[in-house]
Write an enzyme that holds these catalytic residues in place. Structure first.
Site, PDB file in Angstrom:
ATOM      1  N   ARG A 232       1.124  -1.161   0.060  1.00  0.00           N
ATOM      2  CA  ARG A 232      -0.012  -0.078  -0.212  1.00  0.00           C
ATOM      3  C   ARG A 232       0.749   1.125   0.193  1.00  0.00           C
ATOM      4  O   ARG A 232       1.999   1.223   0.670  1.00  0.00           O
ATOM      5  CB  ARG A 232      -1.064  -0.027   1.311  1.00  0.00           C
ATOM      6  N   ASP A 256       4.464  -0.259  -7.064  1.00  0.00           N
ATOM      7  CA  ASP A 256       2.943  -0.718  -7.752  1.00  0.00           C
ATOM      8  C   ASP A 256       2.028   0.006  -7.263  1.00  0.00           C
ATOM      9  O   ASP A 256       0.864  -0.217  -7.502  1.00  0.00           O
ATOM     10  CB  ASP A 256       2.666  -2.570  -7.444  1.00  0.00           C
ATOM     11  N   GLU A 261      -2.924   7.260  -5.062  1.00  0.00           N
ATOM     12  CA  GLU A 261      -3.011   6.670  -6.346  1.00  0.00           C
ATOM     13  C   GLU A 261      -4.344   6.785  -6.877  1.00  0.00           C
ATOM     14  O   GLU A 261      -4.667   6.482  -8.006  1.00  0.00           O
ATOM     15  CB  GLU A 261      -2.783   5.108  -6.359  1.00  0.00           C
ATOM     16  N   HIS A 293      -0.577  -0.244  -9.917  1.00  0.00           N
ATOM     17  CA  HIS A 293      -1.545  -1.197  -9.023  1.00  0.00           C
ATOM     18  C   HIS A 293      -1.827  -2.533  -9.946  1.00  0.00           C
ATOM     19  O   HIS A 293      -3.290  -2.877 -10.171  1.00  0.00           O
ATOM     20  CB  HIS A 293      -2.490  -0.709  -8.402  1.00  0.00           C
TER      21      HIS A 293
END
Ligand code: NAI
Length: 339
Positions: A232, A256, A261, A293
Site C-alpha cells: 500500500r 506498484d 493513487e 497497481h
C-alpha cells in the site's frame, strides 16, 4: 439473481461472464456513488470495487430499491459504511484472498527489471541504441533480501528469492513457521534495513505501518539498496523516498502502489497533465519503476475473484448469507483496502 456490477472494465466483463452461471449481470462503467446508486434498480445484488463509494446514502437507496447484497470484488472493505449496511439490513460480502502468488511474482518482476535495467534497455533497443553504459546490474545470487511482512504474499516472495540463491531475512510481529523452516531469518526491522540489499514491503497498511519507511528508516538502510512496495502506498513516506533517491541512499525503487493513487491509477490519463508533482518527480528518475497497481492482475487472480464473488452471490441467494461475509469473524479491519 439480477446483479448490477459497477466500475467495470472490459477485463472484468470477460472474467465475470465466464463465472456468472445462472445470474444475470448488468455491467456499468460508472463508479458507485450516491448519484449512481439508483442504477441498481431491479437488482437483488450489487457488485462493487475498491474505488466505489458504499456509504450511508448509497445504502439507503439500495434499501429502497430492494438490493439485499453488496458483493465486493476485493478483499478490502474500507470503502463500505458497515454500520449503515447493518442498519439497512444489507449484507456485505468480499473476496478475502486470491492468488497471492500473483503479487509475489510481480514484486520479483520489479526487482529483476530494476536490477538489470530492463525498463531502460527496452526503450534503448527500440531506438536503435545498443550501448550498455548505465545498464550495469548485480547478481541476485548471494544478495540479502529483507521481506517486511511474511503473510501470504511476503512468504511467497521469500520462497522465490531463496530459489535465486539469496539470503532472506524478515521482519513480522507474527513470524511464519514455514518460512523459518525454509531458512528465512527473522530480525527486528532496523537490523533488516541495515543488512538488506533489497527491501520489499508486504505488510498491510495500518496506523502502525503508515510511513514505516520514512527518513529515519531510509537513513538506517544499506546505502544504495533497492526498495520495492507492492503493498500500500501509505507504507512509505514518498517525499522521504524522493530525498533518498536524490542522495543515492536508495539505489533503485519499484512501486506498484502510491499514496495518492486513487486519483491516478486504473484510468487512461495519457491525454492529461499529471497534477501530482510528487508523483511526477518520481517518474523523472531512471532508477524508478512504477506500475499502476497491477500486482493482482493475472488470469488466475481475476478468475478467482470472479468465481468467489459469484459463489458469494449463490450462497446469499440460497441461504441469505454469502460465503465470505464482511467483516469475517477473525480478520482485523484494515485501514486501507487489501485488493
Ligand atoms: P497477509 O495478511 O497474509 O500478510 C500480512 C502480514 O503482514 C502478516 O503476516 C502480518 O503479521 C504482517 N504484519 C502486520 N503488521 C506488520 C508490521 N508492522 N511489520 C511487518 N509485518 C507486519 O496479507 P497478504 O495477502 O500477504 O497481503 C499483504 C498486502 O499486500 C495487503 O495488505 C495489501 O495491502 C497488499 N496487496 C497488494 C496487491 C496488489 O495488487 N499490489 C494485491 C493484494 C494485496
Amino acid at each position: 439473481m439480477d446483479v448490477t456490477v459497477f466500475s467495470t472494465k472490459p477485463y472484468d466483463r470477460q472474467f465475470f461472464d465466464a463465472a456468472a452461471g445462472r445470474h444475470r449481470l448488468t455491467y456499468l462503467e460508472a463508479h458507485l456513488s450516491p448519484k449512481t446508486a439508483a442504477l441498481a434498480k431491479g437488482a437483488g445484488a450489487v457488485c462493487a470495487f475498491v474505488n466505489d463509494q458504499v456509504d450511508a446514502a448509497v445504502l439507503d437507496t439500495f434499501k429502497q430499491l430492494g438490493v439485499g447484497l453488496v458483493a465486493l470484488r476485493s478483499a478490502g472493505f474500507n470503502n463500505v459504511d458497515l454500520a449503515a449496511a447493518t442498519r439497512n439490513g444489507i449484507v456485505v460480502a468480499r473476496v478475502p484472498a486470491y492468488s497471492p502468488e500473483a503479487v509475489s511474482e510481480h514484486a520479483v518482476a520489479l526487482m529483476l527489471s530494476l536490477d538489470r535495467n530492463i525498463h531502460r534497455a527496452y526503450a534503448r533497443v527500440r531506438e536503435g541504441n545498443f550501448a550498455l553504459d548505465g545498464l550495469i546490474g548485480f547478481n541476485l545470487h548471494g544478495r540479502t533480501v529483507g521481506v517486511v511482512g511474511t503473510g501470504k504474499i511476503g512468504a511467497g516472495v521469500a520462497r522465490i528469492m531463496l530459489g535465486f540463491g539469496c539470503k532472506v531475512v524478515a521482519y513480522d510481529p507474527v513470524p511464519d513457521p514455514e518460512s523459518v523452516k525454509l531458512g528465512v531469518a527473522y530480525m527486528p526491522l532496523p537490523e533488516l534495513l541495515a543488512v538488506s540489499d533489497i527491501v520489499t514491503l508486504h505488510c498491510p497498511l495500518t496506523p502502525d505501518t503508515r510511513h514505516l519507511i520514512d527518513a529515519a528508516a531510509i537513513a538506517g538502510m544499506k546505502h544504495g539498496a533497492m526498495l520495492i512496495n507492492t503493498s500500500r502506498g501509505g507504507i512509505i513516506d514518498t517525499q522521504a523516498v524522493i530525498a533518498g533517491l536524490k542522495s543515492g541512499a536508495i539505489g533503485r525503487l519499484g512501486l506498484d502502489v502510491y499514496e495518492e493513487e486513487a486519483d491516478l491509477f486504473f484510468e487512461d490519463m495519457s491525454d492529461q497533465l499529471i497534477e501530482d508533482d510528487v508523483f511526477a518527480r518520481l517518474l523523472t528518475f531512471p532508477n524508478v519503476l512504477v506500475t499502476g497497481h497491477q500486482g493482482f492482475f493475472t488470469t488466475e487472480a481475476l478468475t478467482a475473484i470472479a468465481e468467489t464473488t459469484i459463489a458469494n452471490i449463490d450462497a446469499f441467494e440460497k441461504t441469505g448469507r454469502p460465503l465470505y461475509e464482511t467483516p469475517a469473524p477473525k480478520s482485523p479491519a484494515p485501514v486501507a483496502a487489501a485488493r
